[in-house]
Design a protein around this motif. Structure first.
Motif, PDB file in Angstrom:
ATOM      1  N   VAL A   1     -31.346  19.622 -35.830  1.00 11.10           N
ATOM      2  CA  VAL A   1     -30.974  20.922 -36.406  1.00 11.10           C
ATOM      3  C   VAL A   1     -31.320  22.034 -35.412  1.00 11.10           C
ATOM      4  CG1 VAL A   1     -31.504  22.584 -38.242  1.00 11.10           C
ATOM      5  CG2 VAL A   1     -31.235  20.164 -38.802  1.00 11.10           C
ATOM      6  N   ARG A   2     -32.503  21.923 -34.838  1.00 13.49           N
ATOM      7  CA  ARG A   2     -32.969  22.958 -33.898  1.00 13.49           C
ATOM      8  C   ARG A   2     -32.078  23.009 -32.645  1.00 13.49           C
ATOM      9  NH1 ARG A   2     -36.761  22.437 -30.054  1.00 13.49           N
ATOM     10  NH2 ARG A   2     -37.370  20.413 -30.865  1.00 13.49           N
ATOM     11  N   VAL A   3     -31.691  21.845 -32.155  1.00 13.78           N
ATOM     12  CA  VAL A   3     -30.844  21.793 -30.949  1.00 13.78           C
ATOM     13  C   VAL A   3     -29.482  22.444 -31.220  1.00 13.78           C
ATOM     14  CG1 VAL A   3     -29.592  20.207 -29.433  1.00 13.78           C
ATOM     15  CG2 VAL A   3     -31.983  19.795 -29.928  1.00 13.78           C
ATOM     16  N   VAL A   4     -28.888  22.113 -32.367  1.00 13.24           N
ATOM     17  CA  VAL A   4     -27.580  22.707 -32.715  1.00 13.24           C
ATOM     18  C   VAL A   4     -27.728  24.213 -32.931  1.00 13.24           C
ATOM     19  CG1 VAL A   4     -25.699  22.729 -34.411  1.00 13.24           C
ATOM     20  CG2 VAL A   4     -26.697  20.554 -33.703  1.00 13.24           C
ATOM     21  N   ALA A   5     -28.780  24.606 -33.644  1.00 16.14           N
ATOM     22  CA  ALA A   5     -28.994  26.037 -33.909  1.00 16.14           C
ATOM     23  C   ALA A   5     -29.180  26.802 -32.593  1.00 16.14           C
ATOM     24  CB  ALA A   5     -30.207  26.231 -34.809  1.00 16.14           C
ATOM     25  N   GLY A   6     -29.903  26.201 -31.668  1.00 14.47           N
ATOM     26  CA  GLY A   6     -30.131  26.838 -30.366  1.00 14.47           C
ATOM     27  C   GLY A   6     -28.828  27.045 -29.613  1.00 14.47           C
ATOM     28  N   ARG A   7     -27.965  26.033 -29.659  1.00 12.94           N
ATOM     29  CA  ARG A   7     -26.676  26.165 -28.972  1.00 12.94           C
ATOM     30  C   ARG A   7     -25.823  27.259 -29.607  1.00 12.94           C
ATOM     31  NH1 ARG A   7     -21.790  25.876 -27.780  1.00 12.94           N
ATOM     32  NH2 ARG A   7     -21.218  26.120 -29.953  1.00 12.94           N
ATOM     33  N   GLU A   8     -25.827  27.294 -30.925  1.00  9.07           N
ATOM     34  CA  GLU A   8     -25.027  28.294 -31.638  1.00  9.07           C
ATOM     35  C   GLU A   8     -25.533  29.709 -31.366  1.00  9.07           C
ATOM     36  OE1 GLU A   8     -22.244  27.952 -33.700  1.00  9.07           O
ATOM     37  OE2 GLU A   8     -22.260  25.985 -32.782  1.00  9.07           O
ATOM     38  N   LEU A   9     -26.847  29.860 -31.405  1.00  6.41           N
ATOM     39  CA  LEU A   9     -27.412  31.188 -31.133  1.00  6.41           C
ATOM     40  C   LEU A   9     -27.069  31.622 -29.710  1.00  6.41           C
ATOM     41  CD1 LEU A   9     -30.977  31.465 -32.718  1.00  6.41           C
ATOM     42  CD2 LEU A   9     -29.019  32.952 -33.108  1.00  6.41           C
ATOM     43  N   GLY A  10     -27.161  30.658 -28.789  1.00 10.27           N
ATOM     44  CA  GLY A  10     -26.784  30.937 -27.401  1.00 10.27           C
ATOM     45  C   GLY A  10     -25.340  31.393 -27.305  1.00 10.27           C
ATOM     46  N   ALA A  11     -24.465  30.759 -28.111  1.00  8.74           N
ATOM     47  CA  ALA A  11     -23.040  31.132 -28.100  1.00  8.74           C
ATOM     48  C   ALA A  11     -22.855  32.547 -28.649  1.00  8.74           C
ATOM     49  CB  ALA A  11     -22.231  30.123 -28.922  1.00  8.74           C
ATOM     50  N   TYR A  12     -23.596  32.897 -29.713  1.00  5.45           N
ATOM     51  CA  TYR A  12     -23.485  34.248 -30.284  1.00  5.45           C
ATOM     52  C   TYR A  12     -23.912  35.302 -29.253  1.00  5.45           C
ATOM     53  CZ  TYR A  12     -22.879  32.623 -35.129  1.00  5.45           C
ATOM     54  OH  TYR A  12     -22.407  32.061 -36.292  1.00  5.45           O
ATOM     55  N   PHE A  13     -25.070  35.047 -28.647  1.00  6.38           N
ATOM     56  CA  PHE A  13     -25.611  36.068 -27.735  1.00  6.38           C
ATOM     57  C   PHE A  13     -24.946  36.010 -26.363  1.00  6.38           C
ATOM     58  CE2 PHE A  13     -28.707  36.169 -31.077  1.00  6.38           C
ATOM     59  CZ  PHE A  13     -29.048  37.500 -31.149  1.00  6.38           C
ATOM     60  N   GLY A  14     -24.535  34.814 -25.953  1.00  6.11           N
ATOM     61  CA  GLY A  14     -23.901  34.676 -24.648  1.00  6.11           C
ATOM     62  C   GLY A  14     -22.501  35.277 -24.598  1.00  6.11           C
ATOM     63  N   SER A  15     -21.817  35.284 -25.733  1.00 10.94           N
ATOM     64  CA  SER A  15     -20.424  35.768 -25.738  1.00 10.94           C
ATOM     65  C   SER A  15     -20.324  37.256 -26.066  1.00 10.94           C
ATOM     66  CB  SER A  15     -19.613  34.974 -26.769  1.00 10.94           C
ATOM     67  OG  SER A  15     -20.112  35.241 -28.064  1.00 10.94           O
ATOM     68  N   GLY A  16     -21.429  37.868 -26.433  1.00  9.27           N
ATOM     69  CA  GLY A  16     -21.376  39.293 -26.783  1.00  9.27           C
ATOM     70  C   GLY A  16     -21.100  39.543 -28.252  1.00  9.27           C
ATOM     71  N   ILE A  17     -20.806  38.450 -28.996  1.00  7.14           N
ATOM     72  CA  ILE A  17     -20.535  38.598 -30.438  1.00  7.14           C
ATOM     73  C   ILE A  17     -21.731  39.270 -31.122  1.00  7.14           C
ATOM     74  CG2 ILE A  17     -20.282  37.306 -32.606  1.00  7.14           C
ATOM     75  CD1 ILE A  17     -18.674  35.224 -31.086  1.00  7.14           C
TER      76      ILE A  17
END
Lengths: 276, 256
Positions: free
Chosen positions: A37-53
């Motif tokens: 769960v933590r690994v998936v959440a980390g990737r998703e958070l990275g996608a939110y912050f990495g893309s500017g969303i």
């Protein structure tokens, strides 16, 4: 590609090559479950912050919510944060579907869902990971309201208990709308459809508690009392309203908690069913 | 290490894969040949647990894909059909994510990441986002992600798609170097490529396995008949519709 031989000493394939028995478990320990769960959440958070969303959504949300509150504050002049909490359901009915619309629809469209769900994780782990990342982004939104609390404290004696309960209500409301939006994104292969259906559901849950809507529905179906029925059973209003008033009733906690859990569970089932 | 027994996949009235059976032992590299829409990718998707078979049974490393999907996913490395990757991620972060999702941590994760970066020569793109990488690099990144946990079973769906000729040659050597202790199944449209890497060739057409033939047998047959090896394989494909059980001897016959 280099032809350098694998060097990992403990590598399963290397051990298998050496004739050593390698057992692979089909079980998932609680620790492994949480780790996934933590690994998936980390990737998703990275996608939110990495893309500017994250930045764009947060700025838009904070500017809009704080502006509306400040307008109300200058008109009333009361040291009270309730107007902020009261405007949030309608605002969140637009903003949170915008956060969740991408969760599964984007994975489907980009075909990365196959890559994700052939990793050694179960659909519930992936669902929870995505949900927690969206919740993390939502909490980041809410950080934008801290200056309001500081301002009220500087200007007078706000009721901090009521403010704390209001924030708990916001978290509960956010969990419910995010889990519903994530589920609807799993049903759709298109982000726009996911957004529209999530927003419609959110508005329905919010407006089912509106006095005028209740009166109209009761008037349309007097024998059924549909408006009152929806208000008492599915509407967010009475539960969220209790938090805004400064109370933390168990029934409201159960409504948001169980509602969120139900959406997440169905979401995982939808993903599992898609394999067929 | 891979056992596929009477597997069928139906989508409504359409049968994508029909009664396919084969097995692959540790140390074997097997090429999967067939035209577009033949059912190669569907079969690989079922082996990866992404799709469920309508009938039949698949076991990977002794684990049934229906009863023990998690053990299957832990046992295998899988390059998906379109090699879809999360474009916004940086390559190094993507590889670490794939490692962590497969349970690698700490020094082991670092060691494995270093190894796949070196093995797939990804050093120059590590800090780039995936969307900034060329098709060839993306393919190598997909292969690196499939190998990061050192799987015993490797499934690669068209792994050389997008690679330039030099990279294809390097890839062949790389796959051969991985074969000890592992079962490797890869799909391709290119006959010469499959013949140059594989120990055995599976030919699938219209969802049916029409040949399961050792490569040395095909090569020997080609030498004996004076035909090109590709021609021998094409002869097998032309016999499409022949049940798998009799296709292999027929292929061998054509080769001899």
């Amino acid at each position: 590609m280099s032809t350098t031989e694998a060097t990992s000493a403990a590598a399963p394939a290397a051990r298998a090559a050496a004739g050593e028995a390698v057992t692979v478990s089909n079980r998932l320990s609680p620790r492994e479950f949480l780790s996934g769960v933590r690994v998936v959440a980390g990737r998703e958070l990275g996608a939110y912050f990495g893309s500017g969303i994250a930045v764009v959504y947060t700025v838009a949300f904070v500017v809009l919510s704080n502006s509306i509150f400040m307008n109300e504050f200058f008109l009333s002049g009361r040291i009270d944060m309730r107007p902020y909490f009261e405007l949030m359901p309608l605002l969140l009915a637009v903003f949170l579907p915008a956060v969740t619309m991408r969760t599964w629809a984007e994975e489907r469209k980009g075909r990365t869902i196959e890559l994700l769900l052939t990793l050694p994780i179960v659909p519930l782990q992936a669902t929870l990971g995505k949900f927690l990342a969206a919740l993390g982004l939502y909490l980041f939104f809410l950080l934008g309201s801290v200056p309001i609390v500081i301002m009220l404290a500087a200007l007078g004696q706000p009721d901090f208990g009521q403010i704390a309960a209001g924030y708990l209500g916001l978290i509960g409301l956010g969990m419910l709308l995010l889990s519903a939006g994530t589920f609807l994104s799993a049903l759709s292969g298109d982000q726009i459809i996911a957004f529209v259906t999530s927003a419609l559901l959110a508005f329905a849950l919010v407006l089912a508690g509106n006095d005028r809507v209740v009166a109209v529905l009761d008037g349309l179906f007097p024998a059924l009392g549909l408006g009152t029925f929806l208000l008492e059973t599915v509407s967010i209003a009475p539960h969220y309203g209790a938090f805004v008033a400064g109370a933390v009733p168990l029934s409201a906690v159960a409504y948001f908690g169980l509602g969120s859990a139900a959406f997440l569970w169905i979401n995982a089932l939808v993903l599992e069913r898609n394999r067929a | 290490m891979i056992a596929v027994e009477h597997v069928t996949k139906r989508y409504g009235a359409h049968t994508a894969v029909a009664d396919v059976s084969f097995s692959i032992a540790a140390g074997e590299v097997v090429g999967f040949l067939g035209p577009n829409g033949a059912g190669k990718s569907t079969l690989l998707k079922m082996m990866s647990t992404w799709l469920l078979p309508s009938e039949g049974r698949i076991a990977i490393g002794g684990h049934d894909t229906l009863r023990a999907p998690l053990a299957v996913r832990r046992s295998l490395g899988y390059l998906t059909e379109h090699n879809a990757l999360w474009d916004g991620m940086r390559v190094d972060r993507f590889l670490r994510f794939m490692g962590r999702a497969r349970g690698l941590t700490g020094e082991h994760l670092e060691r494995r990441t270093e190894w796949v970066v070196q093995a797939c020569t990804l050093g120059e793109v590590l800090r780039k986002r995936l969307q900034e990488c060329s098709k060839g690099f993306r393919q190598r990144i997909g292969v690196a992600a499939a190998l990061i946990h050192d799987p015993r079973v490797i499934l690669l769906d068209e792994p050389t798609h997008g690679l330039d000729p030099l990279q294809v040659v390097a890839f062949r050597e790389f796959i051969r170097s991985l074969s000890p202790g592992r079962a490797i199944l890869f799909s391709s449209h290119v006959v010469s490529e499959v013949l140059s890497i594989s120990d055995r060739v599976l030919v699938i057409q219209q969802g049916r396995l029409i040949a399961d033939t050792p490569v040395p047998e095909i090569k020997a047959g080609a030498r004996a008949s004076g035909q090109e090896v590709e021609q021998v394989v094409l002869d097998i494909v032309r016999r499409a519709g022949t049940p798998a059980g009799s296709a292999a001897p027929a292929a061998a016959g054509a080769a001899s």
